[in-house]
Design an enzyme around this catalytic site. Structure first.
Site, short mmCIF file in Angstrom:
data_model
loop_
_atom_site.label_atom_id
_atom_site.label_comp_id
_atom_site.label_asym_id
_atom_site.label_seq_id
_atom_site.Cartn_x
_atom_site.Cartn_y
_atom_site.Cartn_z
N GLU A 132 1.02 -1.55 -0.10
CA GLU A 132 0.01 0.00 0.22
C GLU A 132 1.07 1.61 -0.70
OE1 GLU A 132 -3.32 -0.18 -0.38
OE2 GLU A 132 -3.25 -2.17 -0.46
N HIS A 170 2.03 1.96 -3.66
CA HIS A 170 1.10 3.14 -3.90
C HIS A 170 1.52 4.22 -4.31
CE1 HIS A 170 -1.37 -0.12 -6.20
NE2 HIS A 170 -2.15 -0.89 -4.77
#
Length: 303
Positions: A84, A87
């Site tokens: 995550e 990203h």
């Protein structure tokens, strides 16, 4: 944040503290990357069974408690949070926005052409619907899957530098695949999804493990256990399948003998609600992610 404001778990909760420590550890071990060291990372734990986590470009990390239930140990959690954070690191939100603008522009050109060729409203609307689906399945969703694969690769590297056992990464997606099967979740073709299939993600990570292990070794991390969690998981799956086959054979044998498991002495008894077989999980290194926070540095030492 407004959507989750009533579901946030307080920072003093042990689960919140575990996630906080993992995020800060990832940030500290990857501080040589400017896009990570210049961001103020903050954790927001949402009380929800949804298996999800995401990071905003400003460094706000959102993790749902369902994700904490889905991971088997601290190493899988480190990989997921690394994914995550990747990203945000790569700027995927900006990339997707740019791609969206390009697709909107192309759609406008195609729509104008359709109206010129098909001045009738019904035909033009049908053409617009077809054009929208083509753009969605030929450009938008494949691009989204590409970004997810890229985040998996970069996230694995972030986890390696944080001294996590990167071999746990593909195991997580294998667990998710079996969990979906046990729950009877319908299998969606990958080309219809914004995310790669669990199996393809696990296979890609498997191919990246040797490189990630080399990176981990170069970061002065402690040696990993000789037992590979991937091998442990495969053995657990085989054992689960063997147990299921054995149970089915026993039921068939009783049926041939005329003994139904729901009949005793001619009286029909209600069948118990048998729980679903547990998803095979490798032994948690720290007793799962809910282990005491003080145990984290033992698995993820700070350089």
């Amino acid at each position: 944040m407004e959507d989750f404001k009533d579901s946030f778990i307080p920072p003093k909760d042990p689960r919140h503290q575990v996630v906080e420590r993992v995020v800060q550890h990832l940030a500290q071990r990857n501080k040589d990357i400017a896009e990570i060291s210049t961001v103020s990372w903050s954790v927001h734990l949402v009380d929800s069974p949804t298996i999800n986590a995401f990071v905003l470009p400003n460094g706000k990390v959102f993790v749902f408690t369902g994700m904490l239930e889905a991971v088997a140990d601290i190493h899988q959690l480190t990989f997921i949070l690394g994914h995550e954070m990747a990203h945000a690191l790569i700027g995927h939100a900006a990339e997707q926005a740019s791609m969206s603008h390009v697709l909107d522009f192309l759609s406008l050109i195609l729509l104008t052409a359709l109206w010129a060729v098909c001045p009738r409203d019904s035909l033009a609307m049908l053409g617009q619907w077809i054009q929208g689906k083509l753009v969605q399945y030929m450009f938008d969703r494949p691009y989204s899957r590409k970004l997810e694969m890229e985040a998996d690769q970069v996230g694995l590297q972030l986890a390696a530098k944080a001294c996590a056992d990167v071999r746990a990464g593909p195991v997580f997606w294998q667990q998710m695949e079996i969990s979906d099967q046990l729950r009877g979740e319908p299998t969606e073709p990958e080309w219809l999804s914004t995310h790669p299939s669990h199996r393809n993600r696990a296979n890609q990570l498997d191919r990246l493990i040797p490189q990630a292990l080399e990176l981990r070794a170069s970061c002065e991390c402690p040696a990993l256990p000789t037992t590979d969690p991937r091998a442990i998981f495969s053995k657990s799956v085989r054992q689960l399948l063997d147990d299921v086959k054995k149970r089915e054979s026993e039921v068939k044998a009783k049926e041939k003998e005329g003994k139904s498991p729901g009949i005793a002495g001619g009286v029909f008894l209600p069948l118990p609600n048998a729980p679903s077989p547990p998803v095979p999980r490798p032994p948690a290194q720290l007793g799962g992610v809910l282990a005491p926070v003080v145990a984290l540095p033992q698995a993820l030492p700070t350089k």
